[in-house]
Design a protein around this motif. Structure first.
Motif, mmCIF file in Angstrom:
data_model
loop_
_atom_site.group_PDB
_atom_site.id
_atom_site.type_symbol
_atom_site.label_atom_id
_atom_site.label_comp_id
_atom_site.label_asym_id
_atom_site.label_seq_id
_atom_site.Cartn_x
_atom_site.Cartn_y
_atom_site.Cartn_z
ATOM 1 N N CYS A 56 14.665 12.572 -3.677
ATOM 2 C CA CYS A 56 14.820 11.429 -4.591
ATOM 3 C C CYS A 56 16.257 10.921 -4.670
ATOM 4 C CB CYS A 56 14.298 11.756 -5.994
ATOM 5 S SG CYS A 56 15.308 12.880 -6.962
ATOM 6 N N ASP A 57 17.182 11.628 -4.073
ATOM 7 C CA ASP A 57 18.588 11.219 -4.112
ATOM 8 C C ASP A 57 18.838 10.161 -3.038
ATOM 9 O OD1 ASP A 57 21.344 10.918 -4.018
ATOM 10 O OD2 ASP A 57 21.754 13.073 -4.045
ATOM 11 N N PRO A 58 19.185 8.934 -3.454
ATOM 12 C CA PRO A 58 19.380 7.871 -2.463
ATOM 13 C C PRO A 58 20.542 8.132 -1.502
ATOM 14 C CG PRO A 58 19.965 7.095 -4.657
ATOM 15 C CD PRO A 58 19.380 8.461 -4.814
ATOM 16 N N THR A 59 21.429 9.069 -1.833
ATOM 17 C CA THR A 59 22.521 9.393 -0.913
ATOM 18 C C THR A 59 22.053 10.341 0.195
ATOM 19 O OG1 THR A 59 23.343 11.298 -2.181
ATOM 20 C CG2 THR A 59 24.237 9.110 -2.752
ATOM 21 N N GLN A 60 20.868 10.961 0.026
ATOM 22 C CA GLN A 60 20.354 11.919 1.008
ATOM 23 C C GLN A 60 19.027 11.506 1.621
ATOM 24 O OE1 GLN A 60 20.103 15.875 -0.610
ATOM 25 N NE2 GLN A 60 22.128 15.789 -1.507
ATOM 26 N N SER A 61 18.236 10.727 0.896
ATOM 27 C CA SER A 61 16.870 10.419 1.309
ATOM 28 C C SER A 61 16.787 9.098 2.053
ATOM 29 C CB SER A 61 15.974 10.350 0.068
ATOM 30 O OG SER A 61 14.660 9.990 0.435
ATOM 31 N N GLN A 62 15.908 9.056 3.034
ATOM 32 C CA GLN A 62 15.622 7.821 3.750
ATOM 33 C C GLN A 62 14.331 7.174 3.244
ATOM 34 O OE1 GLN A 62 17.890 6.568 5.866
ATOM 35 N NE2 GLN A 62 19.082 8.332 5.192
#
Length: 176
Positions: A56-62
């Motif tokens: 759910c982390d936009p810095t890690q998830s595509q």
């Protein structure tokens, strides 16, 4: 007669009113649920919580925005599953499912605002996991309370509302 999802959405919008789930119920129950889960969390639960954060982390998830927001809710389901109180667990899982089913996106809020919302959620989730690993139930309760207040404020700021659907505005549903 109205059946299924249409009935569910009609009941929700008619009887609960705008913001009721987030403001009146979820903010009260989620901190209790999370604190009560702390002594029962296993290493497998912690791994599932950390996996949820990564998704759910936009810095890690595509993943697209809808998938990220639904994964935010899954984090809370993992905590619910570890809580031994069946009524509290059921109530919170029901609220989470309502939220998960009602997440849709419009197009009035900039993508960056949604990214900030996702990043804030991931930060709260990481802090909650850290406190839970330390078996500090009171800190988990306090962090979850702050998280619920922040999330409700963010949804309101992004013009989210319950009107048969929880509407979170976004530029696009999917963006690279």
């Amino acid at each position: 007669p109205i059946h299924g999802r249409d009935r569910f959405e009609r009941l929700l919008s008619t009887h609960l009113g705008a913001g009721f789930v987030e403001d009146a119920v979820r903010q009260q129950l989620e901190p209790m649920l999370a604190a009560g889960a702390v002594p029962h969390l296993t290493e497998a639960d912690f791994e599932a919580l950390e996996h949820s954060i990564a998704c759910c982390d936009p810095t890690q998830s595509q993943e697209d925005l809808v998938s990220q927001r639904r994964e935010d809710v899954n984090f809370h389901d993992i905590l619910a599953a570890a809580n031994p109180n069946p009524f509290l667990r059921f109530t919170c899982e029901l609220i989470n499912e309502m939220i998960r089913q009602l997440i849709v996106f419009g197009n009035r809020t900039p993508q960056a605002e949604h990214r900030r919302f996702g990043e804030a959620n991931a930060q709260f989730h990481r802090a909650i996991v850290q406190a839970a690993r330390a078996r500090d139930a009171e800190k988990v309760r306090t962090l979850m309370q702050s998280h619920m207040q922040d999330a409700a404020s963010s949804v309101k700021r992004m013009k989210g509302r319950i009107q048969g659907r929880l509407i979170l505005d976004a530029d696009t549903l999917r963006r690279p």
